[in-house]
Design a protein around this motif. Structure first.
Motif, mmCIF file in Angstrom:
data_model
loop_
_atom_site.group_PDB
_atom_site.id
_atom_site.type_symbol
_atom_site.label_atom_id
_atom_site.label_comp_id
_atom_site.label_asym_id
_atom_site.label_seq_id
_atom_site.Cartn_x
_atom_site.Cartn_y
_atom_site.Cartn_z
ATOM 1 N N ALA A 134 -10.545 49.354 80.304
ATOM 2 C CA ALA A 134 -9.288 49.413 81.053
ATOM 3 C C ALA A 134 -8.588 50.760 80.909
ATOM 4 O O ALA A 134 -7.655 51.062 81.661
ATOM 5 C CB ALA A 134 -8.353 48.293 80.582
ATOM 6 N N LEU A 135 -9.014 51.572 79.941
ATOM 7 C CA LEU A 135 -8.277 52.811 79.650
ATOM 8 C C LEU A 135 -8.298 53.825 80.796
ATOM 9 O O LEU A 135 -7.260 54.429 81.079
ATOM 10 C CB LEU A 135 -8.796 53.447 78.352
ATOM 11 C CG LEU A 135 -8.516 52.627 77.079
ATOM 12 C CD1 LEU A 135 -9.135 53.310 75.874
ATOM 13 C CD2 LEU A 135 -7.024 52.441 76.869
ATOM 14 N N LEU B 255 -5.606 53.556 83.228
ATOM 15 C CA LEU B 255 -4.278 53.931 82.710
ATOM 16 C C LEU B 255 -4.168 55.435 82.512
ATOM 17 O O LEU B 255 -3.134 55.924 82.045
ATOM 18 C CB LEU B 255 -4.023 53.242 81.365
ATOM 19 C CG LEU B 255 -3.825 51.734 81.397
ATOM 20 C CD1 LEU B 255 -3.835 51.173 79.977
ATOM 21 C CD2 LEU B 255 -2.500 51.398 82.081
ATOM 22 N N GLY B 256 -5.243 56.157 82.814
ATOM 23 C CA GLY B 256 -5.210 57.603 82.620
ATOM 24 C C GLY B 256 -5.311 58.018 81.169
ATOM 25 O O GLY B 256 -4.901 59.119 80.802
ATOM 26 N N ILE B 257 -5.867 57.149 80.329
ATOM 27 C CA ILE B 257 -5.994 57.473 78.904
ATOM 28 C C ILE B 257 -7.450 57.831 78.623
ATOM 29 O O ILE B 257 -8.353 57.018 78.830
ATOM 30 C CB ILE B 257 -5.548 56.284 78.027
ATOM 31 C CG1 ILE B 257 -4.052 56.038 78.234
ATOM 32 C CG2 ILE B 257 -5.849 56.551 76.554
ATOM 33 C CD1 ILE B 257 -3.521 54.803 77.543
ATOM 34 N N SER B 258 -7.667 59.066 78.167
ATOM 35 C CA SER B 258 -9.022 59.530 77.887
ATOM 36 C C SER B 258 -9.166 59.860 76.415
ATOM 37 O O SER B 258 -8.201 59.818 75.648
ATOM 38 C CB SER B 258 -9.318 60.766 78.743
ATOM 39 O OG SER B 258 -8.392 61.774 78.406
ATOM 40 N N GLY B 259 -10.397 60.177 76.010
ATOM 41 C CA GLY B 259 -10.630 60.634 74.641
ATOM 42 C C GLY B 259 -10.792 59.505 73.641
ATOM 43 O O GLY B 259 -10.817 59.740 72.436
ATOM 44 N N VAL B 260 -10.916 58.266 74.129
ATOM 45 C CA VAL B 260 -11.140 57.136 73.230
ATOM 46 C C VAL B 260 -12.616 56.769 73.278
ATOM 47 O O VAL B 260 -13.170 56.527 74.344
ATOM 48 C CB VAL B 260 -10.265 55.926 73.627
ATOM 49 C CG1 VAL B 260 -10.582 54.733 72.729
ATOM 50 C CG2 VAL B 260 -8.788 56.283 73.534
ATOM 51 N N ARG B 261 -13.273 56.761 72.118
ATOM 52 C CA ARG B 261 -14.707 56.523 72.073
ATOM 53 C C ARG B 261 -15.026 55.039 71.928
ATOM 54 O O ARG B 261 -15.978 54.541 72.503
ATOM 55 C CB ARG B 261 -15.308 57.299 70.900
ATOM 56 C CG ARG B 261 -16.820 57.276 70.883
ATOM 57 C CD ARG B 261 -17.382 58.071 69.725
ATOM 58 N NE ARG B 261 -17.035 59.490 69.821
ATOM 59 C CZ ARG B 261 -17.498 60.421 68.989
ATOM 60 N NH1 ARG B 261 -18.305 60.075 68.002
ATOM 61 N NH2 ARG B 261 -17.143 61.673 69.124
ATOM 62 N N SER B 262 -14.263 54.334 71.125
ATOM 63 C CA SER B 262 -14.517 52.902 70.978
ATOM 64 C C SER B 262 -13.257 52.193 70.503
ATOM 65 O O SER B 262 -12.358 52.805 69.908
ATOM 66 C CB SER B 262 -15.670 52.640 70.002
ATOM 67 O OG SER B 262 -15.215 52.703 68.667
#
Lengths: 85, 85
Positions: free
Chosen positions: A25-26, A29-36
Motif C-alpha cells: 500500500a505504500l 501513499l507516495g512513501i518510498s524507501g521501505v524494504r520490508s
C-alpha cells in the motif's frame, strides 16, 4: 510497580500477509524507501512488584501460553521501567 | 539498511477488551502479580537507507495513515539498528 513489554512476531520463515499488504500500500501513499514490513503484537504488562527473575519467569510463561503461538511466533520480553508505587 | 520499530497502542482512555481478556485468563494459569495488560501492535520496518530525519518523517506518515488509527491509538517510532548493507 514495573512495566514489562512483550513483543510477539512471526518467525522469520513464516509468511506475513499483513506486513506484505502494508508494504504493497505504500507506493499509493507516495512513501518510498521501505524494504520490508513485518507485523506483530505488542503487550504492555504491569507487574505489582519488581521485575526480578521470578516475575520475569511468570511473564515468559504468560507469553508462551497466552500471548504467542510458539509454533509460528517468537517473543521478546523487555523491562521498560521500574518505579515505586 | 536500518530497522525501525513502530509500536501502536490504544490511547489510555480507550477500553482494551483484548488486554482485559488476557488479564482475566491469568488466574486459571496460576499466574499472579500482574496488575494490567494492554495489547497493541508491533511493526518492524526495514528502510533502504539511513534513519535520517527525512526517513523517520516517512515512517511517521506511514504510521499515521496505515498502521494506527489516530482517533483511538497512539504510536511510538524507535530506531532499532543501523548497519551497512
Amino acid at each position: 510497580m514495573t512495566r514489562v513489554v512483550v513483543d510477539v512476531l512471526l518467525k522469520p520463515e513464516i509468511l506475513d500477509p499483513q506486513g506484505q499488504a502494508i508494504l504493497g500500500a505504500l507506493p499509493a501513499l507516495g512513501i518510498s524507501g521501505v524494504r520490508s514490513v513485518r507485523q506483530g503484537k505488542h503487550f504492555e504488562v504491569e507487574l505489582d512488584g519488581a521485575a526480578d527473575s521470578e516475575a520475569l519467569d511468570r511473564v515468559r510463561r504468560m507469553a508462551e501460553t497466552l500471548l504467542a503461538n510458539p509454533v509460528i511466533e517468537e517473543f521478546v520480553v523487555r523491562v521498560e521501567s521500574a518505579h515505586a508505587g
